[in-house]
Design a protein around this motif. Structure first.
Motif, PDB file in Angstrom:
ATOM      1  N   PRO A 131      16.652  -7.320  30.259  1.00  0.00           N
ATOM      2  CA  PRO A 131      17.629  -7.403  31.344  1.00  0.00           C
ATOM      3  C   PRO A 131      19.058  -7.417  30.807  1.00  0.00           C
ATOM      4  CG  PRO A 131      15.838  -8.924  31.737  1.00  0.00           C
ATOM      5  CD  PRO A 131      15.626  -8.375  30.359  1.00  0.00           C
ATOM      6  N   GLY A 132      19.884  -6.556  31.371  1.00  0.00           N
ATOM      7  CA  GLY A 132      21.280  -6.514  30.983  1.00  0.00           C
ATOM      8  C   GLY A 132      21.565  -5.820  29.670  1.00  0.00           C
ATOM      9  N   LYS A 133      20.522  -5.235  29.073  1.00  0.00           N
ATOM     10  CA  LYS A 133      20.706  -4.551  27.789  1.00  0.00           C
ATOM     11  C   LYS A 133      20.292  -3.097  27.891  1.00  0.00           C
ATOM     12  CE  LYS A 133      20.128  -8.591  24.810  1.00  0.00           C
ATOM     13  NZ  LYS A 133      19.448  -9.133  23.601  1.00  0.00           N
ATOM     14  N   GLU A 134      20.742  -2.314  26.941  1.00  0.00           N
ATOM     15  CA  GLU A 134      20.360  -0.913  26.904  1.00  0.00           C
ATOM     16  C   GLU A 134      18.950  -0.750  26.352  1.00  0.00           C
ATOM     17  OE1 GLU A 134      24.782   1.125  26.307  1.00  0.00           O
ATOM     18  OE2 GLU A 134      23.220   1.402  24.803  1.00  0.00           O
ATOM     19  N   ARG A 135      18.354   0.369  26.688  1.00  0.00           N
ATOM     20  CA  ARG A 135      17.036   0.674  26.155  1.00  0.00           C
ATOM     21  C   ARG A 135      17.145   0.869  24.648  1.00  0.00           C
ATOM     22  NH1 ARG A 135      13.212   4.663  29.524  1.00  0.00           N
ATOM     23  NH2 ARG A 135      14.018   3.172  31.071  1.00  0.00           N
ATOM     24  N   GLU A 136      16.207   0.272  23.906  1.00  0.00           N
ATOM     25  CA  GLU A 136      16.284   0.356  22.456  1.00  0.00           C
ATOM     26  C   GLU A 136      14.970   0.846  21.856  1.00  0.00           C
ATOM     27  OE1 GLU A 136      17.031  -3.397  20.583  1.00  0.00           O
ATOM     28  OE2 GLU A 136      15.182  -4.310  21.315  1.00  0.00           O
ATOM     29  N   PHE A 137      15.087   1.499  20.731  1.00  0.00           N
ATOM     30  CA  PHE A 137      13.942   2.009  19.993  1.00  0.00           C
ATOM     31  C   PHE A 137      13.131   0.860  19.416  1.00  0.00           C
ATOM     32  CE2 PHE A 137      11.459   4.653  17.317  1.00  0.00           C
ATOM     33  CZ  PHE A 137      11.424   4.073  16.054  1.00  0.00           C
ATOM     34  N   VAL A 138      11.799   1.008  19.483  1.00  0.00           N
ATOM     35  CA  VAL A 138      10.904   0.015  18.900  1.00  0.00           C
ATOM     36  C   VAL A 138      10.102   0.631  17.754  1.00  0.00           C
ATOM     37  CG1 VAL A 138       8.925  -1.500  19.311  1.00  0.00           C
ATOM     38  CG2 VAL A 138      10.711  -1.271  21.054  1.00  0.00           C
ATOM     39  N   ALA A 139       9.395   1.721  18.057  1.00  0.00           N
ATOM     40  CA  ALA A 139       8.539   2.351  17.048  1.00  0.00           C
ATOM     41  C   ALA A 139       8.249   3.784  17.461  1.00  0.00           C
ATOM     42  CB  ALA A 139       7.236   1.579  16.884  1.00  0.00           C
ATOM     43  N   ALA A 140       7.910   4.607  16.463  1.00  0.00           N
ATOM     44  CA  ALA A 140       7.539   5.994  16.738  1.00  0.00           C
ATOM     45  C   ALA A 140       6.502   6.441  15.725  1.00  0.00           C
ATOM     46  CB  ALA A 140       8.756   6.908  16.693  1.00  0.00           C
ATOM     47  N   ILE A 141       5.727   7.431  16.119  1.00  0.00           N
ATOM     48  CA  ILE A 141       4.669   7.932  15.254  1.00  0.00           C
ATOM     49  C   ILE A 141       4.635   9.446  15.334  1.00  0.00           C
ATOM     50  CG2 ILE A 141       2.898   7.694  17.058  1.00  0.00           C
ATOM     51  CD1 ILE A 141       0.970   6.787  14.776  1.00  0.00           C
ATOM     52  N   SER A 142       4.401  10.081  14.190  1.00  0.00           N
ATOM     53  CA  SER A 142       4.347  11.537  14.155  1.00  0.00           C
ATOM     54  C   SER A 142       3.129  12.052  14.903  1.00  0.00           C
ATOM     55  CB  SER A 142       4.294  12.014  12.701  1.00  0.00           C
ATOM     56  OG  SER A 142       3.101  11.528  12.074  1.00  0.00           O
ATOM     57  N   TRP A 143       3.128  13.355  15.216  1.00  0.00           N
ATOM     58  CA  TRP A 143       2.023  13.897  16.006  1.00  0.00           C
ATOM     59  C   TRP A 143       0.699  13.788  15.262  1.00  0.00           C
ATOM     60  CZ3 TRP A 143      -0.550  17.931  13.751  1.00  0.00           C
ATOM     61  CH2 TRP A 143       0.140  18.672  12.802  1.00  0.00           C
ATOM     62  N   SER A 144       0.748  13.822  13.923  1.00  0.00           N
ATOM     63  CA  SER A 144      -0.484  13.701  13.145  1.00  0.00           C
ATOM     64  C   SER A 144      -0.913  12.256  12.950  1.00  0.00           C
ATOM     65  CB  SER A 144      -0.285  14.350  11.777  1.00  0.00           C
ATOM     66  OG  SER A 144       0.672  13.615  11.033  1.00  0.00           O
ATOM     67  N   GLY A 145      -0.003  11.341  13.169  1.00  0.00           N
ATOM     68  CA  GLY A 145      -0.292   9.932  12.924  1.00  0.00           C
ATOM     69  C   GLY A 145      -0.038   9.508  11.492  1.00  0.00           C
ATOM     70  N   ASP A 146       0.421  10.430  10.651  1.00  0.00           N
ATOM     71  CA  ASP A 146       0.616  10.122   9.238  1.00  0.00           C
ATOM     72  C   ASP A 146       1.884   9.328   8.961  1.00  0.00           C
ATOM     73  OD1 ASP A 146      -0.737  13.294   8.005  1.00  0.00           O
ATOM     74  OD2 ASP A 146      -1.700  11.415   8.643  1.00  0.00           O
ATOM     75  N   SER A 147       2.865   9.439   9.839  1.00  0.00           N
ATOM     76  CA  SER A 147       4.141   8.769   9.613  1.00  0.00           C
ATOM     77  C   SER A 147       4.481   7.876  10.785  1.00  0.00           C
ATOM     78  CB  SER A 147       5.254   9.802   9.432  1.00  0.00           C
ATOM     79  OG  SER A 147       4.978  10.649   8.352  1.00  0.00           O
ATOM     80  N   ALA A 148       4.978   6.689  10.476  1.00  0.00           N
ATOM     81  CA  ALA A 148       5.382   5.743  11.510  1.00  0.00           C
ATOM     82  C   ALA A 148       6.750   5.173  11.164  1.00  0.00           C
ATOM     83  CB  ALA A 148       4.358   4.622  11.653  1.00  0.00           C
ATOM     84  N   TYR A 149       7.509   4.859  12.194  1.00  0.00           N
ATOM     85  CA  TYR A 149       8.862   4.350  12.022  1.00  0.00           C
ATOM     86  C   TYR A 149       9.038   3.142  12.935  1.00  0.00           C
ATOM     87  CZ  TYR A 149       9.149   9.088  10.256  1.00  0.00           C
ATOM     88  OH  TYR A 149       8.903  10.247   9.564  1.00  0.00           O
ATOM     89  N   TYR A 150       9.800   2.160  12.440  1.00  0.00           N
ATOM     90  CA  TYR A 150       9.968   0.929  13.191  1.00  0.00           C
ATOM     91  C   TYR A 150      11.426   0.479  13.200  1.00  0.00           C
ATOM     92  CZ  TYR A 150       4.902   0.617  12.634  1.00  0.00           C
ATOM     93  OH  TYR A 150       3.555   0.878  12.655  1.00  0.00           O
ATOM     94  N   ALA A 151      11.802  -0.169  14.282  1.00  0.00           N
ATOM     95  CA  ALA A 151      13.087  -0.865  14.304  1.00  0.00           C
ATOM     96  C   ALA A 151      13.001  -2.043  13.344  1.00  0.00           C
ATOM     97  CB  ALA A 151      13.386  -1.359  15.715  1.00  0.00           C
TER      98      ALA A 151
END
Length: 125
Positions: free
Chosen positions: A41-61
């Protein structure tokens, strides 16, 4: 018609765990990077995590590294966010997002084509 449906949110005490799922339909899931974002609430949307289409790579805040794990099962057209050691500051609406076809994961919301309706996560202290 593309649909992303999140589930698994809820109320949990600090230190607890939740497992969010995102079920996708109507898109070429296996060739799209996927991501999780959140908005408090009251904040902008922020990145949490993402994963490549193959599932081999993951990224985190940085704020969730070591506590959250993103994964996907292309055969089931599903993505999961396992959240452990939750903190009150993790309280937010969590959104599942599908990236652009054939593109590696991004951390910016504008780089995602499709969004779910969100699921509420509330962590009490």
């Amino acid at each position: 018609q593309v649909q992303l449906v999140e589930s698994g949110g809820g109320l949990v005490q600090a230190g607890g765990s939740l497992r969010l799922s995102c079920a996708a339909s109507g898109l070429t899931f296996s060739r799209r990077a996927m991501g999780w974002f959140r908005q408090a609430p009251g904040k902008e949307r922020e990145f949490v995590a993402a994963i490549s289409w193959s599932g081999d790579s993951a990224y985190y805040a940085d704020s969730v590294k070591g506590r959250f794990t993103i994964s996907r099962e292309n055969a089931k057209i599903t993505m999961v966010l396992q959240m452990n050691n939750l903190k009150p500051e993790d309280t937010a609406v969590y959104y599942c997002a599908a990236g652009r076809f054939g593109i590696e994961p991004r951390t910016v919301a504008s780089e995602y084509d499709y969004w779910g309706q969100g699921t509420q996560v509330t962590v009490s202290s």
